[in-house]
Design an enzyme around this catalytic site. Structure first.
Site, PDB file in Angstrom:
ATOM      1  N   TYR A  10     -40.919 110.488   6.325  1.00 60.89           N
ATOM      2  CA  TYR A  10     -42.367 110.689   6.208  1.00 60.89           C
ATOM      3  C   TYR A  10     -42.722 112.162   6.198  1.00 60.89           C
ATOM      4  O   TYR A  10     -43.485 112.633   5.352  1.00 60.89           O
ATOM      5  CB  TYR A  10     -43.096 109.943   7.345  1.00 60.89           C
ATOM      6  CG  TYR A  10     -43.047 108.462   7.105  1.00 60.89           C
ATOM      7  CD1 TYR A  10     -44.024 107.839   6.340  1.00 60.89           C
ATOM      8  CD2 TYR A  10     -41.989 107.693   7.584  1.00 60.89           C
ATOM      9  CE1 TYR A  10     -43.966 106.484   6.061  1.00 60.89           C
ATOM     10  CE2 TYR A  10     -41.917 106.336   7.315  1.00 60.89           C
ATOM     11  CZ  TYR A  10     -42.903 105.736   6.550  1.00 60.89           C
ATOM     12  OH  TYR A  10     -42.828 104.412   6.262  1.00 60.89           O
ATOM     13  N   ASP A  30     -31.011 114.912   1.716  1.00 53.91           N
ATOM     14  CA  ASP A  30     -30.966 113.768   2.628  1.00 53.91           C
ATOM     15  C   ASP A  30     -29.581 113.156   2.520  1.00 53.91           C
ATOM     16  O   ASP A  30     -28.882 113.345   1.509  1.00 53.91           O
ATOM     17  CB  ASP A  30     -32.050 112.739   2.268  1.00 53.91           C
ATOM     18  CG  ASP A  30     -32.438 111.883   3.465  1.00 53.91           C
ATOM     19  OD1 ASP A  30     -33.571 112.017   3.957  1.00 53.91           O
ATOM     20  OD2 ASP A  30     -31.587 111.088   3.930  1.00 53.91           O
ATOM     21  N   LYS A  35     -33.011 107.560  -1.365  1.00 58.77           N
ATOM     22  CA  LYS A  35     -34.217 108.400  -1.304  1.00 58.77           C
ATOM     23  C   LYS A  35     -34.135 109.506  -2.352  1.00 58.77           C
ATOM     24  O   LYS A  35     -35.121 109.823  -3.016  1.00 58.77           O
ATOM     25  CB  LYS A  35     -34.373 109.013   0.089  1.00 58.77           C
ATOM     26  CG  LYS A  35     -34.738 107.974   1.134  1.00 58.77           C
ATOM     27  CD  LYS A  35     -35.166 108.587   2.439  1.00 58.77           C
ATOM     28  CE  LYS A  35     -35.538 107.474   3.408  1.00 58.77           C
ATOM     29  NZ  LYS A  35     -35.932 107.938   4.723  1.00 58.77           N
ATOM     30  N   LYS A 214     -45.945 120.148  21.412  1.00 60.44           N
ATOM     31  CA  LYS A 214     -45.922 118.952  20.554  1.00 60.44           C
ATOM     32  C   LYS A 214     -45.889 117.686  21.435  1.00 60.44           C
ATOM     33  O   LYS A 214     -46.579 116.709  21.159  1.00 60.44           O
ATOM     34  CB  LYS A 214     -44.695 119.015  19.622  1.00 60.44           C
ATOM     35  CG  LYS A 214     -44.488 117.786  18.770  1.00 60.44           C
ATOM     36  CD  LYS A 214     -45.618 117.531  17.787  1.00 60.44           C
ATOM     37  CE  LYS A 214     -45.502 116.157  17.167  1.00 60.44           C
ATOM     38  NZ  LYS A 214     -46.670 115.791  16.379  1.00 60.44           N
ATOM     39  N   ASN A 229     -58.512 101.860  25.927  1.00 63.84           N
ATOM     40  CA  ASN A 229     -58.151 100.444  26.010  1.00 63.84           C
ATOM     41  C   ASN A 229     -58.296  99.889  27.421  1.00 63.84           C
ATOM     42  O   ASN A 229     -58.741  98.753  27.608  1.00 63.84           O
ATOM     43  CB  ASN A 229     -56.728 100.238  25.481  1.00 63.84           C
ATOM     44  CG  ASN A 229     -56.665 100.409  23.971  1.00 63.84           C
ATOM     45  OD1 ASN A 229     -57.698 100.342  23.291  1.00 63.84           O
ATOM     46  ND2 ASN A 229     -55.476 100.633  23.439  1.00 63.84           N
ATOM     47  N   CYS A 272     -66.633 112.368  44.902  1.00 65.86           N
ATOM     48  CA  CYS A 272     -66.861 111.435  43.780  1.00 65.86           C
ATOM     49  C   CYS A 272     -65.589 110.882  43.162  1.00 65.86           C
ATOM     50  O   CYS A 272     -65.397 109.671  43.124  1.00 65.86           O
ATOM     51  CB  CYS A 272     -67.685 112.111  42.699  1.00 65.86           C
ATOM     52  SG  CYS A 272     -69.326 112.530  43.288  1.00 65.86           S
ATOM     53  N   LYS A 275     -63.255 108.373  45.279  1.00 70.95           N
ATOM     54  CA  LYS A 275     -63.911 107.113  45.673  1.00 70.95           C
ATOM     55  C   LYS A 275     -64.224 106.259  44.449  1.00 70.95           C
ATOM     56  O   LYS A 275     -64.115 105.042  44.477  1.00 70.95           O
ATOM     57  CB  LYS A 275     -65.151 107.388  46.521  1.00 70.95           C
ATOM     58  CG  LYS A 275     -66.467 107.454  45.790  1.00 70.95           C
ATOM     59  CD  LYS A 275     -67.652 107.566  46.726  1.00 70.95           C
ATOM     60  CE  LYS A 275     -68.880 108.095  46.007  1.00 70.95           C
ATOM     61  NZ  LYS A 275     -69.335 107.316  44.869  1.00 70.95           N
ATOM     62  N   LYS A 328     -63.979 122.351  46.373  1.00 66.80           N
ATOM     63  CA  LYS A 328     -63.908 123.367  45.313  1.00 66.80           C
ATOM     64  C   LYS A 328     -64.708 124.587  45.725  1.00 66.80           C
ATOM     65  O   LYS A 328     -65.582 124.501  46.601  1.00 66.80           O
ATOM     66  CB  LYS A 328     -64.340 122.819  43.950  1.00 66.80           C
ATOM     67  CG  LYS A 328     -65.784 122.456  43.820  1.00 66.80           C
ATOM     68  CD  LYS A 328     -66.078 122.020  42.386  1.00 66.80           C
ATOM     69  CE  LYS A 328     -67.516 121.531  42.298  1.00 66.80           C
ATOM     70  NZ  LYS A 328     -67.831 120.920  41.045  1.00 66.80           N
ATOM     71  N   ARG A 335     -65.682 116.666  52.024  1.00 73.53           N
ATOM     72  CA  ARG A 335     -65.272 115.263  51.877  1.00 73.53           C
ATOM     73  C   ARG A 335     -64.145 115.117  50.853  1.00 73.53           C
ATOM     74  O   ARG A 335     -64.264 115.564  49.728  1.00 73.53           O
ATOM     75  CB  ARG A 335     -66.479 114.409  51.465  1.00 73.53           C
ATOM     76  CG  ARG A 335     -67.460 114.215  52.598  1.00 73.53           C
ATOM     77  CD  ARG A 335     -68.700 113.526  52.115  1.00 73.53           C
ATOM     78  NE  ARG A 335     -69.424 114.336  51.145  1.00 73.53           N
ATOM     79  CZ  ARG A 335     -70.423 113.874  50.403  1.00 73.53           C
ATOM     80  NH1 ARG A 335     -70.791 112.616  50.485  1.00 73.53           N
ATOM     81  NH2 ARG A 335     -71.036 114.673  49.556  1.00 73.53           N
TER      82      ARG A 335
HETATM   83  N1  LIG Z   1     -43.637 110.343  11.153  1.00 73.78           N
HETATM   84  C1  LIG Z   1     -44.590 111.120  11.609  1.00 73.78           C
HETATM   85  O1  LIG Z   1     -45.784 110.850  11.450  1.00 73.78           O
HETATM   86  C2  LIG Z   1     -44.253 112.383  12.333  1.00 73.78           C
HETATM   87  C3  LIG Z   1     -45.265 113.305  12.637  1.00 73.78           C
HETATM   88  C4  LIG Z   1     -44.918 114.488  13.297  1.00 73.78           C
HETATM   89  C5  LIG Z   1     -43.607 114.729  13.655  1.00 73.78           C
HETATM   90  N2  LIG Z   1     -42.646 113.800  13.348  1.00 73.78           N
HETATM   91  C6  LIG Z   1     -41.257 114.124  13.715  1.00 73.78           C
HETATM   92  O2  LIG Z   1     -40.605 114.548  12.518  1.00 73.78           O
HETATM   93  C7  LIG Z   1     -39.257 114.088  12.491  1.00 73.78           C
HETATM   94  C8  LIG Z   1     -39.023 113.249  11.269  1.00 73.78           C
HETATM   95  O3  LIG Z   1     -39.859 112.098  11.331  1.00 73.78           O
HETATM   96  P1  LIG Z   1     -39.920 111.072  10.117  1.00 73.78           P
HETATM   97  O4  LIG Z   1     -40.878 110.006  10.525  1.00 73.78           O
HETATM   98  O5  LIG Z   1     -40.147 111.811   8.855  1.00 73.78           O
HETATM   99  O6  LIG Z   1     -38.414 110.500  10.163  1.00 73.78           O
HETATM  100  P2  LIG Z   1     -37.712 109.466   9.154  1.00 73.78           P
HETATM  101  O7  LIG Z   1     -36.816 108.632   9.991  1.00 73.78           O
HETATM  102  O8  LIG Z   1     -38.733 108.800   8.284  1.00 73.78           O
HETATM  103  O9  LIG Z   1     -36.832 110.410   8.218  1.00 73.78           O
HETATM  104  C9  LIG Z   1     -35.729 111.147   8.650  1.00 73.78           C
HETATM  105  C10 LIG Z   1     -34.832 111.399   7.443  1.00 73.78           C
HETATM  106  O10 LIG Z   1     -33.783 112.284   7.856  1.00 73.78           O
HETATM  107  C11 LIG Z   1     -32.627 111.904   7.112  1.00 73.78           C
HETATM  108  N3  LIG Z   1     -31.429 112.526   7.689  1.00 73.78           N
HETATM  109  C12 LIG Z   1     -30.742 112.193   8.809  1.00 73.78           C
HETATM  110  N4  LIG Z   1     -29.691 113.005   8.993  1.00 73.78           N
HETATM  111  C13 LIG Z   1     -29.714 113.911   7.992  1.00 73.78           C
HETATM  112  C14 LIG Z   1     -28.910 115.022   7.630  1.00 73.78           C
HETATM  113  N5  LIG Z   1     -27.842 115.379   8.350  1.00 73.78           N
HETATM  114  N6  LIG Z   1     -29.238 115.725   6.528  1.00 73.78           N
HETATM  115  C15 LIG Z   1     -30.318 115.395   5.803  1.00 73.78           C
HETATM  116  N7  LIG Z   1     -31.104 114.339   6.090  1.00 73.78           N
HETATM  117  C16 LIG Z   1     -30.815 113.609   7.154  1.00 73.78           C
HETATM  118  C17 LIG Z   1     -32.671 110.389   7.153  1.00 73.78           C
HETATM  119  O11 LIG Z   1     -31.851 109.803   6.178  1.00 73.78           O
HETATM  120  C18 LIG Z   1     -34.162 110.159   6.897  1.00 73.78           C
HETATM  121  O12 LIG Z   1     -34.439 110.033   5.532  1.00 73.78           O
HETATM  122  C19 LIG Z   1     -39.055 113.359  13.813  1.00 73.78           C
HETATM  123  O13 LIG Z   1     -38.527 114.254  14.762  1.00 73.78           O
HETATM  124  C20 LIG Z   1     -40.440 112.958  14.219  1.00 73.78           C
HETATM  125  O14 LIG Z   1     -40.555 112.810  15.626  1.00 73.78           O
HETATM  126  C21 LIG Z   1     -42.935 112.654  12.694  1.00 73.78           C
END
Ligand SMILES: NC(=O)c1ccc[n+]([C@@H]2O[C@H](COP(=O)([O-])OP(=O)(O)OC[C@H]3O[C@@H](n4cnc5c(N)ncnc54)[C@H](O)[C@@H]3O)[C@@H](O)[C@H]2O)c1
Length: 442
Positions: A10, A30, A35, A214, A229, A272, A275, A328, A335
């Site tokens: 993503y 990747d 992909k 983060k 919720n 406040c 309690k 404070k 209290r």
């Molecule tokens: N998804 C979100 O909305 C979001 C938002 C902010 C931060 N993050 C962070 O970003 C990071 C990625 O999240 P994501 O949701 O895109 O992950 P994802 O699982 O969708 O994608 C990760 C990709 O990395 C590839 N990969 C793994 N090992 C690899 C390597 N050695 N070389 C190249 N590619 C490799 C995988 O095949 C996969 O396609 C995570 O740490 C996540 O916590 C995600």
């Protein structure tokens, strides 16, 4: 610029599409060949609004290439963005397998780049990693494998990603801010050239602070959702419209949706908050509603109080001077003051305690305030000193619980270098206190 992106999920795929759209040459890497094939064919590997069209457009532009070859990608780019997954392991820890393996590959690729005497490569970690990962885990691997040094032969940075799935292209174009964790100005400047046009603040900080913030962001978001919720569950049991309640709450931008209360300090107290939290928990119990988060707040607050006691105990000193007593600064309300509880704990453990609070005058206390202190610190009359100097002079360890500038000035004037001062208020810079200052958790 020439940019390589590692991990085309993503985060990586959306970054690839947006950077190519903005005219950069992007190499996608990747380990998942499916992909890569999709991207090569102008198709999106992730389902995200706008990605179908954007991938078609950038594939046609000729600015995007893909490979599984880390070395070729590093040699063919100036900056690498690392976006591989960092999922949970079975025990809840972060599974860093993918990013650690990639760090070794990047290090080996950098060895070749360093040998070519090329401009220092910038590696930007965008995957969410627990604080300390870049400096303590990834940097040693990259330095070992490359034979080079961070800050000289290449630069390592951490730039948290804030996009949300479902609105990722919009979030890419309008992030809340750009945070660059970088120990070197040169690397931050390169990233400013890449991301500085975005309509948000560009802030440089340390690598560790960027990693931690983060987590704070995500934890805060989870906390907000759970708060809404839990409030809704209680509202539902009481026949109250939760949407109306939350909407009204959010209209207070002074105390609710604001920076108010978001600064670390001492435990909360007063007449406040404790309690009302207790009454909420009782109400929920009566209605069989489970509110684990709200119910946990008072015990978390007690942890903070215990920490202050432990700090005093760890000094090994027995004569304590407490400056501030009310819940404070600026009030004489005792209290449920956490400082009163701390005083009770110290007395209970046999410490010699003297106290000064410029607002607290025993003879003037009335009503519930008076009966509270009589019940909790019955011998307060013997401990409370009208003069701050007397409290400071007689103590080996000072507990500063007042952030009144006049009080801080007076403490600065009187405290000695042989004294330890436990700072519960986060003393301002340039406070001038000559005692050995120990912050509560800062
Ligand atoms: N998804 C979100 O909305 C979001 C938002 C902010 C931060 N993050 C962070 O970003 C990071 C990625 O999240 P994501 O949701 O895109 O992950 P994802 O699982 O969708 O994608 C990760 C990709 O990395 C590839 N990969 C793994 N090992 C690899 C390597 N050695 N070389 C190249 N590619 C490799 C995988 O095949 C996969 O396609 C995570 O740490 C996540 O916590 C995600």
């Amino acid at each position: 610029m020439k940019i390589s992106i590692f991990g085309l999920g993503y985060v990586g795929a959306v970054s690839l599409a947006c950077l190519a759209r903005d005219g950069h040459q992007v190499i996608g890497v990747d380990i998942d060949r499916t992909k890569l094939e999709l991207i090569k064919a102008g198709k999106t590997p992730v389902v995200e609004e706008g990605m179908v069209d954007l991938m078609q457009q950038v594939a046609a532009s000729g600015l995007v290439t893909v490979t599984t070859d880390t070395q070729a990608a590093v040699l063919g780019s100036e900056i690498s963005l690392v976006c591989v997954g960092t999922p949970s392991a079975a025990n809840g820890s972060q599974d860093q397998g993918a990013i650690v393996r990639l760090a070794a590959q990047l290090g080996r690729a950098l060895k070749h780049k360093i040998a070519q005497n090329a401009e220092p490569h910038v590696i930007v970690f965008r995957s969410t990693v627990v604080p300390g990962t870049v400096e303590d885990v990834l940097r040693p691997i990259i330095e070992r494998e490359s034979g080079g040094r961070d800050g000289i032969d290449f630069f390592l940075c951490f730039q948290p990603e804030f996009l949300r799935e479902g609105s990722s292209i919009r979030d890419y174009d309008k992030p809340p801010f750009t945070i660059i964790g970088s120990n070197h100005a040169q690397a931050a400047e390169r990233l400013q050239a890449l991301f500085g046009h975005l309509p948000c603040k560009f802030i440089r900080t340390s690598v560790r602070a960027a990693e931690m913030m983060k987590y704070s962001c995500n934890n805060f978001h989870a906390l907000k959702i759970t708060f809404a919720n839990e409030t809704a569950r209680l509202c539902s049991a009481l026949g109250v419209n939760a949407f109306e309640v939350m909407d009204l709450m959010c209209q207070d931008t002074q105390l609710n949706i604001s920076r108010a209360y978001l600064k670390p300090g001492f435990a909360f107290g007063g007449s406040c908050l404790p309690k009302d939290l207790r009454a909420t928990a009782y109400l929920a119990k009566q209605r069989d509603v489970q509110l684990p988060m709200l119910q946990a707040i008072l015990s978390s607050n007690k942890e903070h109080l215990d920490l202050a006691f432990d700090k005093v105990a760890a000094t090994g000193r027995r004569r304590v001077g407490m400056v501030g007593l009310s819940f404070k600064t600026g009030t004489d309300d005792l209290r449920e003051s956490p400082l009163v509880t701390l005083a009770e704990m110290l007395i209970g453990k046999g410490y010699t305690l003297s106290i000064h609070d410029p607002e607290v005058h025993l003879a003037r206390l009335l009503g519930a305030n008076k009966s509270f202190i009589e019940q909790h610190l019955p011998h307060i009359g013997q401990m409370l000193q009208p003069e701050l100097d007397a409290v400071v002079d007689s103590a080996d360890v000072l507990v500063l619980g007042s952030n009144s500038p006049t009080v801080i000035e007076a403490v600065a004037r009187r405290a000695r270098p042989d004294q330890v001062l436990i700072d519960l208020v986060h003393l301002p810079a340039g406070h001038g206190v000559r005692a050995q200052v120990q912050g509560l958790c800062w």
